[in-house]
Design a protein around this motif. Structure first.
Motif, PDB file in Angstrom:
ATOM      1  N   VAL A 141       0.490  63.186  85.127  1.00 23.95           N
ATOM      2  CA  VAL A 141      -0.725  63.745  85.718  1.00 23.95           C
ATOM      3  C   VAL A 141      -0.376  65.006  86.479  1.00 23.95           C
ATOM      4  CG1 VAL A 141      -2.738  63.287  87.132  1.00 23.95           C
ATOM      5  CG2 VAL A 141      -1.589  61.399  85.980  1.00 23.95           C
ATOM      6  N   CYS A 142      -0.991  66.087  86.062  1.00 25.25           N
ATOM      7  CA  CYS A 142      -0.700  67.365  86.715  1.00 25.25           C
ATOM      8  C   CYS A 142      -1.993  68.127  86.821  1.00 25.25           C
ATOM      9  CB  CYS A 142       0.372  68.115  85.929  1.00 25.25           C
ATOM     10  SG  CYS A 142      -0.149  69.449  84.898  1.00 25.25           S
ATOM     11  N   GLY A 143      -1.955  69.188  87.531  1.00 21.61           N
ATOM     12  CA  GLY A 143      -3.018  70.173  87.479  1.00 21.61           C
ATOM     13  C   GLY A 143      -4.429  69.723  87.741  1.00 21.61           C
TER      14      GLY A 143
ATOM     15  N   PRO B 183     -18.826  62.970  89.202  1.00 22.19           N
ATOM     16  CA  PRO B 183     -19.638  61.876  89.732  1.00 22.19           C
ATOM     17  C   PRO B 183     -19.473  60.580  88.939  1.00 22.19           C
ATOM     18  CG  PRO B 183     -21.005  63.386  88.476  1.00 22.19           C
ATOM     19  CD  PRO B 183     -19.604  63.938  88.440  1.00 22.19           C
ATOM     20  N   SER B 184     -18.907  60.685  87.739  1.00 25.00           N
ATOM     21  CA  SER B 184     -18.887  59.489  86.905  1.00 25.00           C
ATOM     22  C   SER B 184     -17.660  58.621  87.156  1.00 25.00           C
ATOM     23  CB  SER B 184     -18.955  59.872  85.429  1.00 25.00           C
ATOM     24  OG  SER B 184     -17.787  60.547  85.055  1.00 25.00           O
ATOM     25  N   GLY B 185     -16.609  59.191  87.708  1.00 25.27           N
ATOM     26  CA  GLY B 185     -15.420  58.389  87.969  1.00 25.27           C
ATOM     27  C   GLY B 185     -14.687  58.012  86.701  1.00 25.27           C
ATOM     28  N   ILE B 186     -13.556  57.335  86.896  1.00 26.75           N
ATOM     29  CA  ILE B 186     -12.749  56.855  85.780  1.00 26.75           C
ATOM     30  C   ILE B 186     -12.983  55.346  85.671  1.00 26.75           C
ATOM     31  CG2 ILE B 186     -10.381  56.574  84.933  1.00 26.75           C
ATOM     32  CD1 ILE B 186     -11.339  59.475  84.917  1.00 26.75           C
ATOM     33  N   HIS B 187     -13.332  54.917  84.457  1.00 24.34           N
ATOM     34  CA  HIS B 187     -13.774  53.533  84.276  1.00 24.34           C
ATOM     35  C   HIS B 187     -12.778  52.642  83.551  1.00 24.34           C
ATOM     36  CE1 HIS B 187     -17.929  54.259  85.640  1.00 24.34           C
ATOM     37  NE2 HIS B 187     -17.633  55.493  85.277  1.00 24.34           N
TER      38      HIS B 187
ATOM     39  N   TYR C 202      -0.842  69.289  99.540  1.00 24.62           N
ATOM     40  CA  TYR C 202       0.551  69.709  99.631  1.00 24.62           C
ATOM     41  C   TYR C 202       0.671  71.181  99.959  1.00 24.62           C
ATOM     42  CZ  TYR C 202      -0.257  71.287  94.823  1.00 24.62           C
ATOM     43  OH  TYR C 202      -0.760  71.889  93.705  1.00 24.62           O
TER      44      TYR C 202
ATOM     45  N   VAL D 248      -6.777  67.626  87.058  1.00 22.66           N
ATOM     46  CA  VAL D 248      -7.405  66.371  87.435  1.00 22.66           C
ATOM     47  C   VAL D 248      -7.660  66.364  88.942  1.00 22.66           C
ATOM     48  CG1 VAL D 248      -5.278  65.066  87.811  1.00 22.66           C
ATOM     49  CG2 VAL D 248      -7.343  63.882  87.118  1.00 22.66           C
ATOM     50  N   SER D 249      -6.793  67.027  89.667  1.00 23.22           N
ATOM     51  CA  SER D 249      -6.930  67.048  91.120  1.00 23.22           C
ATOM     52  C   SER D 249      -8.228  67.728  91.533  1.00 23.22           C
ATOM     53  CB  SER D 249      -5.743  67.769  91.744  1.00 23.22           C
ATOM     54  OG  SER D 249      -5.689  69.094  91.271  1.00 23.22           O
TER      55      SER D 249
ATOM     56  N   LEU E 299      -9.390  52.207  83.800  1.00 23.54           N
ATOM     57  CA  LEU E 299      -8.062  51.887  84.322  1.00 23.54           C
ATOM     58  C   LEU E 299      -7.660  50.458  84.010  1.00 23.54           C
ATOM     59  CD1 LEU E 299      -7.912  53.602  87.833  1.00 23.54           C
ATOM     60  CD2 LEU E 299      -6.767  54.295  85.734  1.00 23.54           C
TER      61      LEU E 299
ATOM     62  N   GLY F 259       1.760  61.081  89.020  1.00 23.03           N
ATOM     63  CA  GLY F 259       1.479  62.442  89.455  1.00 23.03           C
ATOM     64  C   GLY F 259       2.787  63.131  89.826  1.00 23.03           C
TER      65      GLY F 259
ATOM     66  N   GLY G 279     -11.487  65.516  90.076  1.00 28.10           N
ATOM     67  CA  GLY G 279     -11.705  64.278  90.820  1.00 28.10           C
ATOM     68  C   GLY G 279     -12.675  64.457  91.973  1.00 28.10           C
ATOM     69  N   MET G 280     -12.640  65.617  92.581  1.00 28.90           N
ATOM     70  CA  MET G 280     -13.477  65.840  93.750  1.00 28.90           C
ATOM     71  C   MET G 280     -14.950  65.911  93.403  1.00 28.90           C
ATOM     72  SD  MET G 280     -11.360  65.869  96.139  1.00 28.90           S
ATOM     73  CE  MET G 280     -12.254  66.512  97.577  1.00 28.90           C
TER      74      MET G 280
END
Lengths: 352, 352
Positions: B260-262, B272-276, B76, B264-265, B278, B290, B268-269
């Motif tokens: 979701v703010c700030g 390496p473990s990701g979100i499991h 953005y 996490v963006s 969800l 977001g 995320g990049m």
């Protein structure tokens, strides 16, 4: 198929039981067909409350049932009991009733057992089916929980607007095929993904999706979505989780909406890679919302009217995949997780 | 600190530039303090449109700026240019103006450069600050973007109800400290996490959180949250992503909301473990959304009134961490990502 004469006082009752809890994808031998012995064809005297005895006609194979095969008690629905009959949605004929709302001969849908005859001790949760020229088994899909999931998810969760870009995964399945058609009726541009070329053709030729693709033939899902949605995705109806969700997140448009239902709940448990692209939520102002159709049960009558009318008018198509015989129920269920079914998977226990 | 006499026709202008794009967490030597030579202390004649020349007083160090250090143009806000001055929010004094809305001496906040003097060619994006007994630097936090992020996120995204259970991560930071206090004022039960025991004490003693914990001392974040929220979390103000988000998902209550703010963006990049977890979205009907504060800019005046009143009444506390001198700006910024700052990180370029 018929194992007993219902006019007799009792019938042999075969049933499918869960052998033990599992944490991986289900296999046929996780379930067993057992002889449940003779059941009296009447509601037993001395039951705790009003009950109905039903003869099961059609059983529904639904992905959420996998969750009930895990030894996990924190979900919205408790797990199955090892050694006990598997529960699921079905269409059945009432054989005997001590509940004032039902009489022998009524056709009902609701939670029943994977067996020939079930004693249902919460008959108030059953829906009486007004028979029409729509096949009875369609009450497990088009006019049942999957169709209602599609209806609620699309209209209540996705806030769709005419002209928006809609992506549906597992698009030829029980929910996906309806979501796509609702979106088309709403004036959206709709693309679906499926796992065989046969299903892709079905999406385009039968269900009227604008485009469809075989995700197994796409080495790069992000690039595939970019090709089908050069301007991005406004609405994603999430049925699968995993790498597809990650690719979708990268392709969402500003203020996009993701309705989360069904299978993501299963994949999450076993997906070692996780979801990596949630960072997209912030700059794109994306909202992701999990939902369960039963929260919107007040809308069920209007849903049935809507779907019945549009089906009869030829505006909505429906494809089911029917396995014949209770003994084939385990294989039919297992097939869901390898994409073997084409359309909504049901099992015919008895055509009467 | 002062490098030149503003009454003279020009001044030496030191600036902090980005050396090159990075994809990891920022280090001090990713930035360099360079001598920008002499700048005339007037808006140059022949400028394309109205402009203002400002003397920067305070600069804001914000986590989102890390995103502008990446070579990624899909966000953005565009990335910084290597070799050019870093841009950020600041408070400044107008030295010269060709815009009818500003005159020399005005105090303004808005996007400026990490340098002593900045020529601002879109002065219509500046806010004129009405001076009061609130310190000028607070317009970068309590009364600025971080405070507004807290205000919008809590009231517009979280739909809070009195008595609900609220969890805030990075809770002593610029946004978190405000979110927690707004939630307390709203009648919620509030727990915060932070990365040092000093910050934990600050949360409880200064900001009035009901409980707080040091996440670095918790071997099992899921168990820690279960301890602080035996009935689960209604609202999570997501500032960090990663394993904390996964632990929160397991501890959310039915119909929970995640703003979701700030950061996490950023995480995320590189996570390496990701979100499991969800899969929790469906059975718990969780929504994750977001947002970016600027979408709600119409609410800014009411936000300033609200915060000013509550601050003056002693109902809202504010803690900032001020580094003195432009030359210390890179270290101050880098410190954000190791949690070195206690409270909102700002840099004082000049106290005049």
């Amino acid at each position: 198929m018929e194992q007993a004469n219902p006019r007799a006082g009792s019938a042999r009752n075969r049933k499918v039981v869960l052998r033990d809890y599992i944490s991986r994808a289900p296999r046929e031998d996780d379930m067993a067909l057992v002889d449940g012995g003779a059941v009296p064809l009447r509601v037993p005297e001395g039951a705790a409350g009003p009950a109905v005895l039903v003869k099961n006609l059609y059983l529904s194979c639904d992905p959420y049932m996998r969750g009930r095969m895990r030894d996990f008690h924190g979900s919205y629905i408790p797990p199955f009991k090892p050694g006990s009959v598997i529960e699921g949605l079905g269409v059945a004929r009432v054989v005997d009733s001590t509940h004032p709302g039902f009489v022998a001969g009524d056709i009902v849908s609701g939670m029943t057992g994977w067996e020939e005859y079930s004693l249902i001790d919460k008959p108030e949760q059953l829906n009486k089916i007004q028979q029409s020229d729509i096949p009875l088994s369609y009450h497990l899909g088009l006019l049942g929980m999957p169709g209602f999931t599609a209806y609620v998810g699309f209209y209540e969760i996705c806030s769709p607007k005419k002209g928006e870009f809609v992506f549906v995964s597992a698009a030829s399945g029980a929910v996906g095929q309806i979501v796509g058609q609702l979106a088309k009726l709403h004036g959206c541009y709709v693309v679906g993904s499926a796992g065989t070329n046969q299903k892709v053709e079905l999406l385009k030729d039968k269900f009227g999706f604008d485009e469809a693709f075989n995700y197994k033939e796409e080495p790069d899902l992000t690039a595939a979505l970019k090709r089908y949605f050069p301007e991005g995705i406004d609405i994603y109806f999430e049925n699968v989780g995993g790498p597809m969700l990650d690719a979708v997140l990268l392709n969402m448009r500003m203020h996009g909406r993701i309705a989360v239902c069904g299978m993501v709940s299963q994949h999450g448990m076993t997906d070692p890679s996780g979801i990596h692209n949630l960072f997209c939520l912030v700059p794109k102002r994306i909202s992701m919302k999990g939902f369960i159709q039963s929260d919107y049960i007040k809308l069920f009558p209007q849903f049935v009217d809507y779907m019945t009318k549009h089906y009869k008018d030829g505006k909505i198509e429906y494809v089911e995949d029917m396995s014949i015989g209770l003994e084939n129920a385990p294989a039919a269920f297992v097939g869901l997780f390898s994409g073997k079914n084409v359309g909504k998977q049901v099992v015919c226990v008895s055509q009467e």
